[in-house]
Design an enzyme around this catalytic site. Structure first.
Site, PDB file in Angstrom:
ATOM      1  N   CYS A   1       9.816  -0.898   3.107  1.00 30.43           N
ATOM      2  CA  CYS A   1       9.260  -2.074   2.435  1.00 30.43           C
ATOM      3  C   CYS A   1      10.244  -2.412   1.331  1.00 30.43           C
ATOM      4  O   CYS A   1      10.329  -1.703   0.332  1.00 30.43           O
ATOM      5  CB  CYS A   1       7.873  -1.817   1.847  1.00 30.43           C
ATOM      6  SG  CYS A   1       7.288  -3.240   0.898  1.00 30.43           S
TER       7      CYS A   1
ATOM      8  N   CYS B   1       8.264  -3.684  -2.118  1.00 31.11           N
ATOM      9  CA  CYS B   1       7.523  -2.734  -2.956  1.00 31.11           C
ATOM     10  C   CYS B   1       7.336  -1.441  -2.167  1.00 31.11           C
ATOM     11  O   CYS B   1       8.299  -0.714  -1.986  1.00 31.11           O
ATOM     12  CB  CYS B   1       6.196  -3.326  -3.416  1.00 31.11           C
ATOM     13  SG  CYS B   1       5.295  -4.236  -2.157  1.00 31.11           S
ATOM     14  N   SER B   2       6.154  -1.153  -1.694  1.00 31.91           N
ATOM     15  CA  SER B   2       5.970   0.114  -0.994  1.00 31.91           C
ATOM     16  C   SER B   2       4.861   0.008   0.049  1.00 31.91           C
ATOM     17  O   SER B   2       4.096   0.949   0.229  1.00 31.91           O
ATOM     18  CB  SER B   2       5.658   1.223  -1.993  1.00 31.91           C
ATOM     19  OG  SER B   2       4.531   0.851  -2.763  1.00 31.91           O
ATOM     20  N   CYS B   3       4.765  -1.128   0.722  1.00 29.49           N
ATOM     21  CA  CYS B   3       3.743  -1.287   1.761  1.00 29.49           C
ATOM     22  C   CYS B   3       3.947  -0.219   2.828  1.00 29.49           C
ATOM     23  O   CYS B   3       5.068   0.027   3.261  1.00 29.49           O
ATOM     24  CB  CYS B   3       3.826  -2.681   2.380  1.00 29.49           C
ATOM     25  SG  CYS B   3       3.523  -3.967   1.162  1.00 29.49           S
TER      26      CYS B   3
HETATM   27 FE    FE Z   1       5.341  -3.301  -0.221  1.00 30.47          FE
END
Ligand code: FE
Length: 206
Positions: free
Chosen positions: A104, A107-109
């Site tokens: 991602c 961000c950090s999906c």
């Molecule tokens: Fe994300």
């Protein structure tokens, strides 16, 4: 005064903001920290990557399920009672020609419903930027050297769409149960930074 001492005993700015937010919400009685701990623990230990490993093992064992997973991963995964926060899922299958890697960049999906909590490196800026620019180099740092002619396809997750890599089924696993097969599927293999483990004897990883 010089400023060359280190700050090991301080929180990084992001952690400090999270801590401050948690304190305010707790003081206002809006959250109960022990309830949050339960949620985090659930994702860490109960919903961990074993869910995803069972999905992969089922796809390896059942061509009809594999086909469904390919066409509509959201429904195929939900049929095993693994559901997330409403995001859509896509399963990307490794082949002889193509290896898949998930990131991602924004961000950090991450597919929580099948993999639990993301590892720290998944959320770190170096992985997020370099997975796209130099996927082959990143994989080598994970100890995974792919043949030069193998294509690497990078999938950038979003809040709406998250990916599950289905690694190739290891050789020598004919006749293994889904349970045994799931033991060969690591979290990293489902992100694409590793392959499925090699088969050992008696249904165990080598
Ligand atoms: Fe994300």
């Amino acid at each position: 005064m010089s400023h060359d001492h280190d700050h090991d005993n301080e929180l990084d700015p992001f952690a400090a903001r999270v801590r401050a937010l948690e304190t305010i919400l707790t003081e206002k009685g809006l959250i109960d920290p022990s309830a949050i701990d339960v949620i985090v623990e659930t994702y860490e230990t109960k919903i961990g990557p074993r869910n995803g490993a069972r999905v992969v093992a089922k796809a390896w064992s059942d061509p009809t399920y594999a086909d469904w997973l390919k066409r509509d991963a959201t429904a195929a995964i939900a049929s095993m009672s693994y559901t997330g926060q409403g995001e859509h899922m896509q399963a990307v299958f490794n082949t002889e020609d193509t290896h898949n890697l998930v990131v991602c960049t924004l961000c950090s999906c991450y597919p929580w419903s099948v993999l639990g909590l993301p590892p720290v490196w998944y959320k770190a800026p170096p992985y997020r930027s370099r997975a796209v620019i130099d996927p082959r180099g990143v994989l080598e740092e994970f100890g995974l050297t792919l043949p030069k002619d193998k294509k690497i396809r990078v999938w950038d997750s979003t809040a709406e769409l998250r990916y599950l890599v289905v690694p190739m089924r290891p050789e020598g696993t004919e006749g293994w149960s889904e349970e045994q097969l799931a033991g060969l599927v690591s979290r990293d293999a489902m992100i694409g930074t590793a392959l499925a483990k090699k088969a050992g004897i008696k249904g165990q990883p080598a």
